[in-house]
Write a protein that holds these residues in place. Structure first.
Motif, mmCIF file in Angstrom:
data_model
loop_
_atom_site.group_PDB
_atom_site.id
_atom_site.type_symbol
_atom_site.label_atom_id
_atom_site.label_comp_id
_atom_site.label_asym_id
_atom_site.label_seq_id
_atom_site.Cartn_x
_atom_site.Cartn_y
_atom_site.Cartn_z
ATOM 1 N N GLY A 54 0.825 -1.204 0.000
ATOM 2 C CA GLY A 54 0.000 0.000 0.000
ATOM 3 C C GLY A 54 0.858 1.252 0.000
ATOM 4 O O GLY A 54 0.585 2.205 -0.744
ATOM 5 N N ALA A 55 1.924 1.233 0.805
ATOM 6 C CA ALA A 55 2.798 2.406 0.900
ATOM 7 C C ALA A 55 3.450 2.711 -0.449
ATOM 8 O O ALA A 55 3.525 3.870 -0.867
ATOM 9 C CB ALA A 55 3.854 2.182 1.980
ATOM 10 N N GLN A 56 3.924 1.659 -1.141
ATOM 11 C CA GLN A 56 4.565 1.888 -2.439
ATOM 12 C C GLN A 56 3.584 2.511 -3.429
ATOM 13 O O GLN A 56 3.917 3.435 -4.166
ATOM 14 C CB GLN A 56 5.078 0.563 -3.050
ATOM 15 N N ARG A 57 2.366 1.991 -3.429
ATOM 16 C CA ARG A 57 1.381 2.461 -4.417
ATOM 17 C C ARG A 57 0.773 3.815 -4.037
ATOM 18 O O ARG A 57 0.561 4.665 -4.901
ATOM 19 C CB ARG A 57 0.299 1.399 -4.626
ATOM 20 N N LEU A 58 0.515 4.000 -2.746
ATOM 21 C CA LEU A 58 -0.019 5.301 -2.299
ATOM 22 C C LEU A 58 1.007 6.406 -2.545
ATOM 23 O O LEU A 58 0.667 7.507 -2.976
ATOM 24 C CB LEU A 58 -0.382 5.241 -0.804
ATOM 25 N N LEU A 59 2.283 6.075 -2.307
ATOM 26 C CA LEU A 59 3.360 7.049 -2.513
ATOM 27 C C LEU A 59 3.415 7.480 -3.979
ATOM 28 O O LEU A 59 3.730 8.628 -4.299
ATOM 29 C CB LEU A 59 4.696 6.420 -2.100
#
Ligand code: ATP
Ligand code: MG
Ligand code: FE
Length: 343
Positions: free
Chosen positions: A313-318
């Motif tokens: 999620g962090a990779q994609r939200l970023l």
């Protein structure tokens, strides 16, 4: 960016906080295994209710452990599928409700992309590209991975998943659910030379798997011993050993082929069955022989967990990706439908 990750696709409530600068800040897990054990498998309605009961206290727990409050979060990721629809909806609705209240972005992520990238949480993560063997309770897949969201399916099981075969074999041997670790423990006492079980689909080219025939073979062998009054403790251990050897050997043969076919030198192994010690030992020898390297998640991130969801999620939200208004709960969702965040 600090992201809360929520996993509720099956029988584990997993929650974690991942920071794109500082890494994993905290994670916790509540397993429903004891509750489902008396039924010999996961009861979907009981699973949803238990996620509802546990999720908010677990979210508070990871915040407390990281010394953060809700207002310190920059985004929320939840497992949107594949999985049990009722269980998925608990995570999805909680994530959307919280994100709306906090005014931060929220994103539904793919459970198997979580498993696939779980080794990224380790100290020496693999670089792209690599071959991934995903071996869990519901999936057995070989995937060629060129980057986040760049997944090319090389092969998969045409019937049972490897973990499912472990669980069914455990049931036949009257072992507790989930059976993988139990079968592995019993197999340690077994004689590897007493029985030789088939290595399904290894005698022809291709990277698909099949484990349902192996399960039948196990049952037939078990019944033959029982009928001739030879089913003692040693006999059961010998069967567990023969079964484990057959599964491991099959997985090793196909990984070798996938590395040959792609010419890649990195092998990621993830999902519950990647915790299996015999599999790690055999794959270790195999990659060493060809100057390649194998990468695994740490033990508790092999099976379901919140950390892998927070990471993805962090990779994609970023990268700017997020859900629109509607929450997502997608029981069936092929991994190779995913795309990189920028696309
Ligand atoms: P999916 O991820 O495909 O939706 P799942 O989430 O139920 O399925 P995981 O939680 O990744 O699967 O893994 C659970 C599976 O791993 C079970 O089938 C379990 O028996 C198996 N497993 C766990 N530890 C071991 C082990 N040491 N040896 C073999 N199998 C194991
Ligand atoms: Mg599980
Ligand atoms: Fe899983």
């Amino acid at each position: 960016m600090r992201v809360l990750g929520i996993e509720t696709s099956c029988d584990e409530t997993g929650v974690a906080i991942y920071d794109t600068d500082r890494g994993l800040l905290s994670d916790t897990l509540y397993s429903q295994i004891a509750m489902h054990a008396e039924f010999g498998g996961v009861v979907p309605e009981l699973a949803s209710r238990d996620h509802t009961r546990k999720l908010l206290p677990l979210i508070q727990e990871v915040l407390d452990r990281a010394g953060l409050s809700r207002q310190d979060l920059d985004g929320i990721a939840y497992t949107a599928g594949p999985g049990l629809v009722g269980a998925l909806m608990v995570g999805a609705s909680t994530a959307h409700g919280m994100a709306r209240a906090l005014g931060i972005p929220v994103l539904g992520v793919h459970h198997m992309e979580g498993h696939l990238l779980a080794p990224m949480l380790e100290d020496e993560p693999p670089e792209f590209p690599f071959v991934a063997l995903l071996v869990s309770g519901g999936h057995t897949q070989l995937v060629e991975v060129h980057g986040l969201g760049q997944y090319h399916l090389l092969g998969e099981s045409v019937d049972d998943a490897a973990g499912e075969a472990f669980d069914k074999t455990a049931k036949m041997l009257d072992l507790a659910y989930p059976g993988g670790p139990e079968v592995a423990r019993l197999a340690e006492q077994g004689d590897p030379l007493r029985f030789r079980f088939p290595r399904p689909m290894t005698d022809r080219p291709g990277l698909d798997f099949s484990f349902s025939g192996l399960k039948t073979h196990t049952l037939t062998t078990l019944n033959a011993l029982r009928d001739s009054d030879q089913l003692d403790a040693q006999g059961r251990a010998d069967i567990a050993r023969a079964f484990e050897e057959a599964v491991v050997d099959t997985l090793v043969i196909k990984c070798r082929r996938a590395l040959d076919q792609t010419g890649l030198k990195r092998l990621v192994v993830a999902g519950g069955v990647s915790a299996n010690a015999r599999l790690r030992e055999r794959l270790g020898n195999e990659v060493a022989k060809r100057g390649a390297r194998a990468y695994y998640p740490r033990g508790r991130f092999c099976t379901d967990n919140g950390a892998m969801i927070a990471y993805v999620g962090a990779q994609r939200l970023l990268a700017g990706e997020h859900d629109s208004e509607a929450m997502q709960a997608v029981p069936r969702w092929p991994l190779d439908r995913l795309t990189p965040p920028a696309a």
